[in-house]
Scaffold this motif. Structure first.
Motif, PDB file in Angstrom:
ATOM      1  N   ASP A   7     -10.153  -8.381 -12.551  1.00  0.00           N
ATOM      2  CA  ASP A   7      -8.170  -9.294 -12.758  1.00  0.00           C
ATOM      3  C   ASP A   7      -7.819  -8.317 -12.412  1.00  0.00           C
ATOM      4  O   ASP A   7      -6.246  -8.003 -11.385  1.00  0.00           O
ATOM      5  N   GLN A   8      -7.814  -6.879 -12.833  1.00  0.00           N
ATOM      6  CA  GLN A   8      -6.522  -5.929 -12.184  1.00  0.00           C
ATOM      7  C   GLN A   8      -6.928  -5.278 -11.196  1.00  0.00           C
ATOM      8  O   GLN A   8      -6.146  -5.392 -10.743  1.00  0.00           O
ATOM      9  N   GLU A  25       5.241  -8.007  -7.424  1.00  0.00           N
ATOM     10  CA  GLU A  25       5.393  -7.709  -9.709  1.00  0.00           C
ATOM     11  C   GLU A  25       4.228  -8.650  -9.921  1.00  0.00           C
ATOM     12  O   GLU A  25       3.637  -9.988  -9.570  1.00  0.00           O
ATOM     13  N   THR A  26       3.221  -7.672 -10.592  1.00  0.00           N
ATOM     14  CA  THR A  26       2.314  -7.941 -11.146  1.00  0.00           C
ATOM     15  C   THR A  26       2.490  -8.232 -12.935  1.00  0.00           C
ATOM     16  O   THR A  26       3.474  -7.743 -13.491  1.00  0.00           O
ATOM     17  N   SER A  27       2.099  -9.143 -13.482  1.00  0.00           N
ATOM     18  CA  SER A  27       2.280  -9.506 -14.518  1.00  0.00           C
ATOM     19  C   SER A  27       3.270  -9.984 -14.440  1.00  0.00           C
ATOM     20  O   SER A  27       4.207  -9.178 -15.729  1.00  0.00           O
ATOM     21  N   LYS A  28       3.923 -10.777 -14.418  1.00  0.00           N
ATOM     22  CA  LYS A  28       5.540 -11.373 -14.897  1.00  0.00           C
ATOM     23  C   LYS A  28       5.958 -12.752 -15.434  1.00  0.00           C
ATOM     24  O   LYS A  28       4.801 -13.364 -15.949  1.00  0.00           O
ATOM     25  N   ILE A  37       2.677 -14.930 -15.073  1.00  0.00           N
ATOM     26  CA  ILE A  37       1.780 -15.266 -13.864  1.00  0.00           C
ATOM     27  C   ILE A  37       1.096 -13.813 -13.670  1.00  0.00           C
ATOM     28  O   ILE A  37       1.933 -12.183 -13.834  1.00  0.00           O
ATOM     29  N   ASP A  38       0.343 -13.986 -12.731  1.00  0.00           N
ATOM     30  CA  ASP A  38      -0.746 -13.107 -12.529  1.00  0.00           C
ATOM     31  C   ASP A  38       0.155 -11.909 -11.734  1.00  0.00           C
ATOM     32  O   ASP A  38       0.413 -10.788 -11.539  1.00  0.00           O
ATOM     33  N   VAL A  39       0.484 -12.295 -10.083  1.00  0.00           N
ATOM     34  CA  VAL A  39       1.007 -11.990  -8.731  1.00  0.00           C
ATOM     35  C   VAL A  39       2.177 -12.499  -8.782  1.00  0.00           C
ATOM     36  O   VAL A  39       2.108 -13.911  -8.722  1.00  0.00           O
TER      37      VAL A  39
END
Length: 63
Positions: A7-8, A25-28, A37-39
């Motif tokens: 995932d990372q 942005e990641t992990s918004k 959300i992831d991305v």
């Protein structure tokens, strides 16, 4: 070490690919039923040659 290394990796990979085209942005956090959300990608430009080099991902960006 993270619990889900794939995932990372996916988040970092997409951030690297999409950053020339806009804000990533990641992990918004979002306000809705889904809490995160992831991305998150917001395009600022579509450089033709670079978008084409992304293949299927580039096609999805144009939708």
């Amino acid at each position: 070490m993270t619990k889900f290394p794939h995932d990372q990796f996916a988040k970092e990979y997409l951030q690297e690919l999409l950053s020339p085209l806009g804000e990533v942005e990641t992990s918004k956090n979002v306000t809705a039923e889904v809490r995160e959300i992831d991305v998150w990608f917001q395009p600022t430009s579509f450089e033709g040659e670079y978008v084409q080099s992304l293949g299927l991902l580039g096609k999805l960006l144009r939708i």
